[in-house]
Design an enzyme around this catalytic site. Structure first.
Site: not given
Lengths: 356, 487
Positions: A16, A161, A186
């Site tokens: 974010g 997910k 990531i």
């Protein structure tokens, strides 16, 4: 022109924060007015931005959400909230961890989608994960693309997910465009998992062991590139809208063997394995099984399990052609540069911790 | 004449010998030149082709008849140009105009050149260059234009380098310069060949719209040559390794060859190889655009050899000490594999890529980049020849699920068809055998005697077998066989 109002859920988290930074680094940042929603306020040490309004709230509390949406009146929502487990819990199929994952990932997403629809949001970009496909752990995936069906994953994260992604994409309508981005592993400065875990092997003395034949390729992605993809997706949904109702794999487009990634990261921390021992993947699987049994008998938690072995020894890479074609996505920071930047950050952080 | 060393080597390396035999025995050229129809001057051109090129002559001579002569002449003309450029006994003021105007020489009937130094190995080609010009004039005008254009550009490129004092003094400076050099001596050739293939209708015209692909074809070949020949070039006082790469590790180019700088020399070696390796996927892409088998072979063989040479040179300090070469056996295997189809060439690329990956040194500064370059080649192969198929999603795509169901049923049917076929064959054979036996019986055959004799012989056989196995108790073995006593 009035700025486009963007609400980023999980806005103080790892991804974010990067997404907000990417919006603010655009040539014309005042084009966007950003609200960051998170269960945690920006913690000391992480980056926060003065132009951004930070709001505290829990995606599982519909009342919280309603208030935030009414106040922010966003045009666009970027939904990054999600929880995952690392270590043995990642592969466990029961227990409290399993329930939390489903609650946050599925119900949280359902709430955000419902609220967005109610509040008349025009576009929603969902941060999904490559695991919706790749967490079918027994399988190899070589250059898979988005035509592969999801829903076969065997981990709680991958399954939850996939369900959430289906929710998001099913909600796509002409006046409410949605799309889903599926990043792979990531990493980046301040990343909570990838680099700390790989760095942790040095202290545990696990660096000499090579699992499998080291020919299997895996994908990684730099957090900055993931953030770029989100910005591109938002702009696409607000303009040409060719990405509406679609899912996209987001990786660095540089599949490499997991061992080589580890070695490169250890090298950044000036560690070179003193010697190397190859454990064939067949043998490793049995060791994983043995270790799981031992954990069960002794009631302790080992680091080794069949899941870990499968994660390490299978081919797990995908094609990013669709993201390139539709979104115009280009991984701007290459893996070698990205690892250098990230490890530099961690080196400084570890040094500071020592000083304290 | 086969040397004893070679014989000994092959005797101890049967797989190498096998590859050589396989190539010699099984390889049949796609096309063969028809010498009976050739005039004297053309024969002479082919002679020069074989004299001046060791590796290319074989692949050129098997080319499609449409391109055989144009490519041969293209090759010998560029070789002539090269012979002038290489010759250090020709003064610059004479050399430069020759190089720059070489395309015009192709219009001059009877032009020859006798001023090459006596040690220039291909000087005879220029002494008799009139035959080349004679044949060149007979080519289709379209081919002439292409060859002339490339000759002109290459000659100008070479002249620029010859007259550039800095290039002669210190060699190549930056990586960009190095790639530009490779462009002038090889990339342009790739362009010319592509134009010839497309003009001849033997390659996809789309190749001309992707110039980076044929550029990579030339770059890879040239870069591999430069990497491999570093020692030979040093001895001839030439340096093609760009300063930008070696200056990160040593102060002068000569320092690379000092034994105490071995580590540094290998770091330079791997960066050079990384640069070349990044071209490999383009080359596979290019090969996919070729339509005709002989053209494919012509392009694929040198590329496979180049990748194998790259693997041989990778992290190999011998490169700095002597001339390294892939073995004859490996070369034959590569040629066999490169004259079939693209998929097999992809397998070759993958095999050598993995070998490079295996030897990648964690201490090398470019460790991760090399690993990425290797991964990229594998991923590229996977995009053109996927090894997996997406499973069908019944939920989202009922039409294709139905199709899957249908194909499953079809497979089931074929399976039963096969089973019925086998049953039918077995039945037919049994019936025929039975009929023959009955016929024999009717004709008075004594099966009882035949069976007795058969049993006896079987008993004997088993008995003697027992003897062999249990030599100490031969007596015990005989009565233990009930068949005997009953007889």
């Amino acid at each position: 022109m009035a700025p486009i109002k963007v609400l980023v859920t999980g806005g103080t988290g790892f991804v974010g924060t990067a997404i907000i930074k990417a919006f603010l680094s655009l040539p014309n940042p005042s084009q966007y007015a950003i609200t960051a929603l998170d269960i945690n306020p920006p913690s000391p040490g992480t980056q926060s931005f003065s132009q951004v309004r930070y709001v505290r709230g829990n995606v599982l509390q519909r009342e919280d959400l309603k208030k935030v949406f009414e106040e922010a009146r966003p045009h666009v929502v970027v939904h990054t909230v999600g929880v995952y487990h690392t270590g043995p819990e990642r592969y466990s199929l029961k227990g409290k961890g399993w329930e939390t994952v489903f609650e946050v990932n599925v119900e949280g997403t359902r709430n955000v989608v419902d609220m967005s629809k109610e509040a008349g949001v025009r576009a929603l970009v969902y941060t999904s994960s490559v695991t919706v496909l790749l967490d079918e752990l027994d399988e190899d995936f070589r250059n898979a693309d988005e035509t592969w069906p999801t829903g076969r994953a065997t981990t709680s994260y991958g399954r939850s997910k996939a369900i959430a992604e289906d929710l998001v994409l099913a909600a796509n309508k002409p006046d409410f465009a949605t799309c889903s981005l599926r990043p792979c592993v990531i990493f980046g400065p301040n990343d909570p998992a990838t680099i700390p875990i790989i760095h942790g092997c040095i202290i545990k003395g696990e660096t000499p062991f090579i699992l499998g034949d080291n020919n299997n390729l895996q994908d990684y992605v730099y957090v900055g590139n993931v953030a770029d993809a989100h910005v591109l997706a938002v702009r696409n949904l607000l303009n040409s809208c060719t990405a509406a109702g679609e899912a996209f794999f987001i990786t660095n487009g540089e599949p490499v063997s997991a061992r080589d990634i580890c070695i490169s990261i250890w090298k950044e921390f000036d560690h070179v394995p003193p010697f190397q021992i190859t454990i064939p993947s067949g043998l490793a699987w049995w060791m994983g099984l043995g270790s799981e049994w031992w954990s069960w008998v002794s009631g302790t938690q080992g680091t080794f399990s069949r899941g870990v072995i499968l994660d390490a020894t299978k081919d797990r890479y995908v094609s990013i052609s669709k993201a390139k074609r539709v979104l115009g996505y280009v991984p701007r920071v290459s893996l070698p540069d990205a690892f250098r930047i990230s490890c530099q950050y961690f080196k400084q952080k570890f040094k500071d911790q020592e000083r304290k | 004449m086969v040397r004893i060393g070679t014989v000994a080597y092959l005797a101890t390396h049967p797989t190498q010998l096998r590859s050589i035999i396989q190539w010699k025995v099984w390889h049949t050229p796609v096309h063969e030149r028809d010498e009976s129809k050739e005039c004297e001057s053309l024969k002479r051109c082919f002679h020069f082709l074989q004299e001046t090129s060791r590796s290319f002559a074989a692949v050129i001579l098997e080319l499609h008849p449409e391109l055989l002569v144009p490519v041969t002449l293209f090759y010998v003309i560029l070789r002539g140009l090269d012979t002038i450029e290489d010759d250090m006994t020709i003064p610059l003021e004479k050399k430069e105009p020759l190089l720059r105007n070489f395309d015009q020489i192709l219009d001059q009937d009877g032009w020859t050149f006798t001023e090459n130094g006596p040690n220039e190995k291909d000087r005879q080609l220029l002494v008799e260059f009139n035959v080349v010009i004679e044949e060149f004039k007979k080519l289709k005008p379209a081919y002439q234009t292409i060859i002339k254009d490339i000759t002109k550009r290459m000659g100008n490129g070479m002249a620029d380098y010859c007259s550039n004092a800095e290039h002669n003094e210190v060699g190549v400076n930056t990586i960009k310069d190095y790639e530009l050099y490779c462009h002038h001596v090889a990339g342009i050739v790739g362009e010319g060949c592509t134009q010839l293939f497309v003009e001849g209708g033997l390659a996809n015209p789309a190749l001309l719209r992707r110039p980076e692909l044929h550029e990579s074809m030339g770059q890879l070949l040239q870069q591999v040559n430069i990497i491999r020949d570093v020692r030979e070039d040093l001895d001839d006082k030439r340096r093609f390794y760009p300063r930008e790469i070696w200056s990160k590790h040593v102060d002068t180019f000569e320092d690379l060859f000092k034994p105490e700088n071995k580590e540094k020399a290998l770091a330079v070696n791997s960066e050079m190889i990384l640069n070349a390796l990044q071209r490999a996927d383009d080359c596979l892409y290019y090969l996919a655009g070729l339509k005709e088998q002989s053209v494919f072979n012509f392009c694929a063989i040198p590329q496979s050899m180049a990748l194998a040479t790259l693997e041989l040179c990778f992290q190999n300090y011998d490169v700095y000490l002597k001339n390294v070469k892939i073995t004859k056996g490996d070369a034959c295997q590569l040629m066999t594999e490169s004259t079939q189809n693209l998929q097999l060439v992809c397998e070759v690329f993958k095999r050598y890529t993995r070998k490079i990956h295996k030897r990648n040194n964690p201490n090398d500064p470019n460790f991760l980049k090399i690993s990425i370059a290797c991964g990229k080649i594998e991923q590229f192969v996977e995009t053109i020849f996927p090894s997996q198929k997406a499973p069908i999603d019944a939920k989202k795509n009922p039409a294709s699920a139905e199709e899957a169901e249908r194909s499953r049923k079809e497979a089931e049917e074929t399976k039963w068809d096969n089973i019925y076929m086998v049953i039918a064959v077995v039945l037919t054979i049994s019936i025929i055998t039975g009929l023959m036996l009955i016929a024999a019986w009717l004709a008075g055959a004594r099966f009882d005697i035949a069976i007795h004799q058969f049993k006896e012989q079987l008993g004997n056989f088993l008995g003697s077998g027992g003897e062999l196995r249990n030599a100490t108790s031969t007596v015990a073995a005989t009565p233990s066989s009930p068949g005997h006593s009953e007889l």
